[in-house]
Design a protein around this motif. Structure first.
Motif, PDB file in Angstrom:
ATOM      1  N   PHE A 167     -17.233   9.376  -4.578  1.00  0.00           N
ATOM      2  CA  PHE A 167     -16.254   8.859  -5.440  1.00  0.00           C
ATOM      3  C   PHE A 167     -15.558   9.787  -6.667  1.00  0.00           C
ATOM      4  CE2 PHE A 167     -15.543   6.095  -9.175  1.00  0.00           C
ATOM      5  CZ  PHE A 167     -14.470   5.444  -8.907  1.00  0.00           C
ATOM      6  N   ALA A 168     -16.376  10.627  -6.980  1.00  0.00           N
ATOM      7  CA  ALA A 168     -15.922  11.712  -7.919  1.00  0.00           C
ATOM      8  C   ALA A 168     -15.020  12.711  -7.303  1.00  0.00           C
ATOM      9  CB  ALA A 168     -16.705  12.164  -8.741  1.00  0.00           C
ATOM     10  N   GLY A 169     -15.376  13.062  -5.951  1.00  0.00           N
ATOM     11  CA  GLY A 169     -14.652  13.955  -5.182  1.00  0.00           C
ATOM     12  C   GLY A 169     -13.125  13.302  -4.823  1.00  0.00           C
ATOM     13  N   VAL A 170     -13.034  12.087  -4.635  1.00  0.00           N
ATOM     14  CA  VAL A 170     -11.681  11.722  -4.491  1.00  0.00           C
ATOM     15  C   VAL A 170     -10.893  11.648  -5.703  1.00  0.00           C
ATOM     16  CG1 VAL A 170     -10.488   9.484  -3.753  1.00  0.00           C
ATOM     17  CG2 VAL A 170     -12.774   9.958  -2.685  1.00  0.00           C
ATOM     18  N   PHE A 171     -11.564  11.366  -6.995  1.00  0.00           N
ATOM     19  CA  PHE A 171     -10.811  11.402  -8.085  1.00  0.00           C
ATOM     20  C   PHE A 171     -10.360  12.992  -8.464  1.00  0.00           C
ATOM     21  CE2 PHE A 171     -11.917   7.313 -10.169  1.00  0.00           C
ATOM     22  CZ  PHE A 171     -10.694   7.008 -10.619  1.00  0.00           C
ATOM     23  N   GLN A 172     -11.156  14.021  -7.821  1.00  0.00           N
ATOM     24  CA  GLN A 172     -10.938  15.379  -8.319  1.00  0.00           C
ATOM     25  C   GLN A 172      -9.763  15.666  -7.285  1.00  0.00           C
ATOM     26  OE1 GLN A 172     -12.820  17.702 -10.326  1.00  0.00           O
ATOM     27  NE2 GLN A 172     -10.668  18.407 -10.194  1.00  0.00           N
ATOM     28  N   ALA A 173      -9.624  15.348  -6.137  1.00  0.00           N
ATOM     29  CA  ALA A 173      -8.537  15.596  -5.297  1.00  0.00           C
ATOM     30  C   ALA A 173      -7.533  15.157  -5.773  1.00  0.00           C
ATOM     31  CB  ALA A 173      -9.067  15.094  -3.684  1.00  0.00           C
ATOM     32  N   ALA A 174      -7.335  13.890  -6.363  1.00  0.00           N
ATOM     33  CA  ALA A 174      -6.182  13.112  -6.737  1.00  0.00           C
ATOM     34  C   ALA A 174      -5.638  13.904  -8.233  1.00  0.00           C
ATOM     35  CB  ALA A 174      -6.431  11.785  -7.287  1.00  0.00           C
ATOM     36  N   LEU A 175      -6.637  14.393  -8.910  1.00  0.00           N
ATOM     37  CA  LEU A 175      -6.140  15.124 -10.134  1.00  0.00           C
ATOM     38  C   LEU A 175      -5.580  16.324  -9.755  1.00  0.00           C
ATOM     39  CD1 LEU A 175      -9.352  14.563 -12.525  1.00  0.00           C
ATOM     40  CD2 LEU A 175      -6.726  13.543 -12.857  1.00  0.00           C
ATOM     41  N   LEU A 176      -5.808  17.036  -8.662  1.00  0.00           N
ATOM     42  CA  LEU A 176      -5.454  18.034  -8.172  1.00  0.00           C
ATOM     43  C   LEU A 176      -4.040  18.197  -7.470  1.00  0.00           C
ATOM     44  CD1 LEU A 176      -8.440  20.096  -6.983  1.00  0.00           C
ATOM     45  CD2 LEU A 176      -7.313  20.381  -9.225  1.00  0.00           C
ATOM     46  N   GLY A 177      -3.602  16.952  -7.437  1.00  0.00           N
ATOM     47  CA  GLY A 177      -2.334  16.594  -6.774  1.00  0.00           C
ATOM     48  C   GLY A 177      -2.384  16.533  -5.270  1.00  0.00           C
ATOM     49  N   LEU A 178      -3.816  16.511  -4.580  1.00  0.00           N
ATOM     50  CA  LEU A 178      -3.843  16.525  -3.311  1.00  0.00           C
ATOM     51  C   LEU A 178      -3.537  15.170  -2.521  1.00  0.00           C
ATOM     52  CD1 LEU A 178      -6.958  18.931  -3.021  1.00  0.00           C
ATOM     53  CD2 LEU A 178      -4.560  19.664  -2.800  1.00  0.00           C
ATOM     54  N   LEU A 179      -3.674  14.235  -3.360  1.00  0.00           N
ATOM     55  CA  LEU A 179      -3.716  12.788  -2.809  1.00  0.00           C
ATOM     56  C   LEU A 179      -2.776  11.945  -3.814  1.00  0.00           C
ATOM     57  CD1 LEU A 179      -7.334  11.771  -2.551  1.00  0.00           C
ATOM     58  CD2 LEU A 179      -5.917  12.132  -0.986  1.00  0.00           C
ATOM     59  N   ALA A 180      -1.737  11.461  -3.231  1.00  0.00           N
ATOM     60  CA  ALA A 180      -0.745  10.542  -3.713  1.00  0.00           C
ATOM     61  C   ALA A 180      -1.454   9.211  -4.323  1.00  0.00           C
ATOM     62  CB  ALA A 180       0.222   9.897  -2.734  1.00  0.00           C
ATOM     63  N   PRO A 181      -0.960   8.716  -5.346  1.00  0.00           N
ATOM     64  CA  PRO A 181      -1.705   7.522  -6.050  1.00  0.00           C
ATOM     65  C   PRO A 181      -2.101   6.396  -5.172  1.00  0.00           C
ATOM     66  CG  PRO A 181       0.121   8.200  -7.543  1.00  0.00           C
ATOM     67  CD  PRO A 181       0.246   9.269  -5.995  1.00  0.00           C
ATOM     68  N   LEU A 182      -1.149   6.026  -4.246  1.00  0.00           N
ATOM     69  CA  LEU A 182      -1.406   5.135  -3.266  1.00  0.00           C
ATOM     70  C   LEU A 182      -2.829   5.326  -2.445  1.00  0.00           C
ATOM     71  CD1 LEU A 182      -1.317   2.147  -2.136  1.00  0.00           C
ATOM     72  CD2 LEU A 182       0.658   2.983  -0.928  1.00  0.00           C
ATOM     73  N   ALA A 183      -2.653   6.534  -1.801  1.00  0.00           N
ATOM     74  CA  ALA A 183      -3.650   7.192  -1.025  1.00  0.00           C
ATOM     75  C   ALA A 183      -5.116   7.345  -1.893  1.00  0.00           C
ATOM     76  CB  ALA A 183      -3.185   8.646  -0.396  1.00  0.00           C
ATOM     77  N   ALA A 184      -4.934   7.944  -2.940  1.00  0.00           N
ATOM     78  CA  ALA A 184      -6.088   7.893  -3.942  1.00  0.00           C
ATOM     79  C   ALA A 184      -6.692   6.462  -3.967  1.00  0.00           C
ATOM     80  CB  ALA A 184      -5.842   8.453  -5.105  1.00  0.00           C
ATOM     81  N   LEU A 185      -5.785   5.523  -4.433  1.00  0.00           N
ATOM     82  CA  LEU A 185      -6.302   4.186  -4.610  1.00  0.00           C
ATOM     83  C   LEU A 185      -7.126   3.653  -3.264  1.00  0.00           C
ATOM     84  CD1 LEU A 185      -6.371   1.457  -6.152  1.00  0.00           C
ATOM     85  CD2 LEU A 185      -4.195   0.745  -5.108  1.00  0.00           C
ATOM     86  N   VAL A 186      -6.558   3.690  -2.276  1.00  0.00           N
ATOM     87  CA  VAL A 186      -7.287   3.115  -0.965  1.00  0.00           C
ATOM     88  C   VAL A 186      -8.731   3.998  -0.661  1.00  0.00           C
ATOM     89  CG1 VAL A 186      -7.381   3.166   1.482  1.00  0.00           C
ATOM     90  CG2 VAL A 186      -5.162   2.572   0.192  1.00  0.00           C
ATOM     91  N   LEU A 187      -8.618   5.286  -1.082  1.00  0.00           N
ATOM     92  CA  LEU A 187      -9.822   6.056  -0.709  1.00  0.00           C
ATOM     93  C   LEU A 187     -10.954   5.780  -1.670  1.00  0.00           C
ATOM     94  CD1 LEU A 187      -8.474   9.736   0.407  1.00  0.00           C
ATOM     95  CD2 LEU A 187      -9.696   7.871   1.819  1.00  0.00           C
ATOM     96  N   LEU A 188     -10.507   5.541  -3.073  1.00  0.00           N
ATOM     97  CA  LEU A 188     -11.387   5.215  -4.361  1.00  0.00           C
ATOM     98  C   LEU A 188     -12.081   3.863  -4.015  1.00  0.00           C
ATOM     99  CD1 LEU A 188      -9.341   6.324  -7.529  1.00  0.00           C
ATOM    100  CD2 LEU A 188     -11.572   7.329  -6.535  1.00  0.00           C
TER     101      LEU A 188
END
Length: 397
Positions: free
Chosen positions: A92-113
């Motif tokens: 879970f924290a890894g997904v947040f980290q990827a989103a903070l680094l700009g590797l995931l768009a907000p919508l993609a991050a939401l789905v993965l989270l």
């Protein structure tokens, strides 16, 4: 089956440490989730959806783990929950980290989270029913309120340390508290693996008994419990938005003040459970009845307050009420059923907080988007209904 062991002090202490570890991990998340979600571009309702989906999973899965603890044993189910929670939090924290680094768009991050949090919740659901059922197995009926109260107190100790330490670690990064909580939970899981005694196998040979939420022995308590936790979930989900928007705080400062407020709330609950509950000779449902007006005062302050002191005072009052209500709910459902139904009833009781948290965060976020005070007046109304419900209920528990 309730069969107290000749020497169960070590078992009780291990259970208390496990409860404290989970309390620590959960309050760390609530202190940082709202500002962290806004950092990666999520809106209030989307942030609430993360908690709601995982809580719905807890609600659906928790009774299954309760019955599994009757069949497989409390110890193994507890260990599955602790180790599973740790692994899931890392992902879970890894997904947040990827989103903070700009590797995931907000919508993609939401789905993965949501996906990772639901997976995490599936195994995390094993902790509460197995710990409660284990405590029921090593305590007599007369000791049950104190035993459940001790679990609640341990959870609150973790809830105090979680926001306090999490607020400090948030100065490093918003994700540091999550990684730290993984270390705490793994350490307790390893300790439990080596020190938690294996209980004797149940003497009955039939399949573990199944209980329904509508069982007349526990249904009134289940209704009260769901509404109780829904109101608290609304506060936990929206209090960070309330602080951040009212006082114009940045993400780090929001995490700190929310952490401190949750710490005050948990400390108040702990104070009540350690100093007041053991001295009260009240029935479980009477405790619920007593707690409702106290928490309604807190909601009114949160809805109409304008200063940080008022908001933090409200969280203190809310903690006092929850400290009374929690042991009343857990002890009430436990003493309402037979000894060989403790695993099943612990699973149902353990599902009540997730059901409340499945509805509360999403509903609270939606109401907050309409008006900042609306979530708290709604919670006030729900608790008023519970209060009248308890007045009409004939005290059997």
């Amino acid at each position: 089956m309730t069969q107290p062991m000749p020497s169960n002090k070590l078992a009780k202490n291990t259970l208390l440490l496990a409860a404290a570890a989970i309390g620590f991990a959960q309050t760390v998340l609530f202190a940082i989730l709202a500002p962290l979600g806004r950092e990666i571009g999520l809106i209030e309702v989307q942030i609430g959806a993360i908690i709601s989906c995982s809580s719905l999973t807890l609600f659906l899965i928790s009774p299954l783990w309760g019955r599994a603890s009757d069949r497989w044993g409390r110890r193994i189910v507890l260990l599955i929950g602790l180790f599973g929670y740790s692994a899931g939090t890392l992902v879970f924290a890894g997904v947040f980290q990827a989103a903070l680094l700009g590797l995931l768009a907000p919508l993609a991050a939401l789905v993965l989270l949501i996906i990772t949090r639901v997976g995490n919740a599936t195994v995390m659901a094993a902790v509460s029913p197995s710990a409660s059922a284990y405590m029921a197995d090593i305590t007599t009926v007369e000791e049950r309120v104190k035993g459940m109260g001790a679990l609640g107190a341990a959870t609150n100790i973790g809830s105090i340390l979680g926001p306090a330490i999490g607020g400090l670690l948030a100065s490093i990064s918003l994700l540091t508290p999550l990684y730290f909580s993984v270390g705490v939970t793994v350490a307790v899981a390893v300790l439990a693996m080596y020190s938690l005694p294996v209980l004797p196998k149940p003497t009955h040979t039939s399949a573990p008994k199944k209980l329904k939420y509508t069982d007349p022995r526990i249904f009134p308590l289940i209704v009260a419990g769901v509404l109780l936790f829904m109101g608290f979930a609304i506060v936990q989900q929206t209090i960070a938005f309330r602080f951040q928007d009212t006082f114009g705080l940045n993400s780090t400062d929001t995490a700190k003040i929310v952490g401190f407020s949750l710490m005050i709330s948990a400390a108040s609950a702990l104070l009540v459970q350690m100093l007041v509950i053991p001295r009260l000779k009240l029935r479980p449902f009477t405790l619920l009845r007593l707690s409702m007006p106290i928490m309604m005062i807190a909601f009114a302050i949160l809805a109409s307050g304008e200063t940080k002191l008022q908001f933090m005072s409200a969280m203190c009052v809310l903690g006092l009420g929850l400290g009374i209500a929690g042991p009343g709910f857990m002890a009430g459902v436990s003493v309402a059923v037979s000894s060989d139904e403790q695993g099943a009833v612990a699973g149902i009781a353990g599902a009540c907080p997730p059901l409340g948290f499945a509805v509360g965060p999403l509903l609270g976020s939606y109401l907050y988007a309409i008006d900042a005070s609306l979530p708290y007046w709604f919670s006030f109304s729900c608790y008023l209904l519970v209060f009248f419900f308890t007045l009409k209920f004939k005290t059997r528990h």
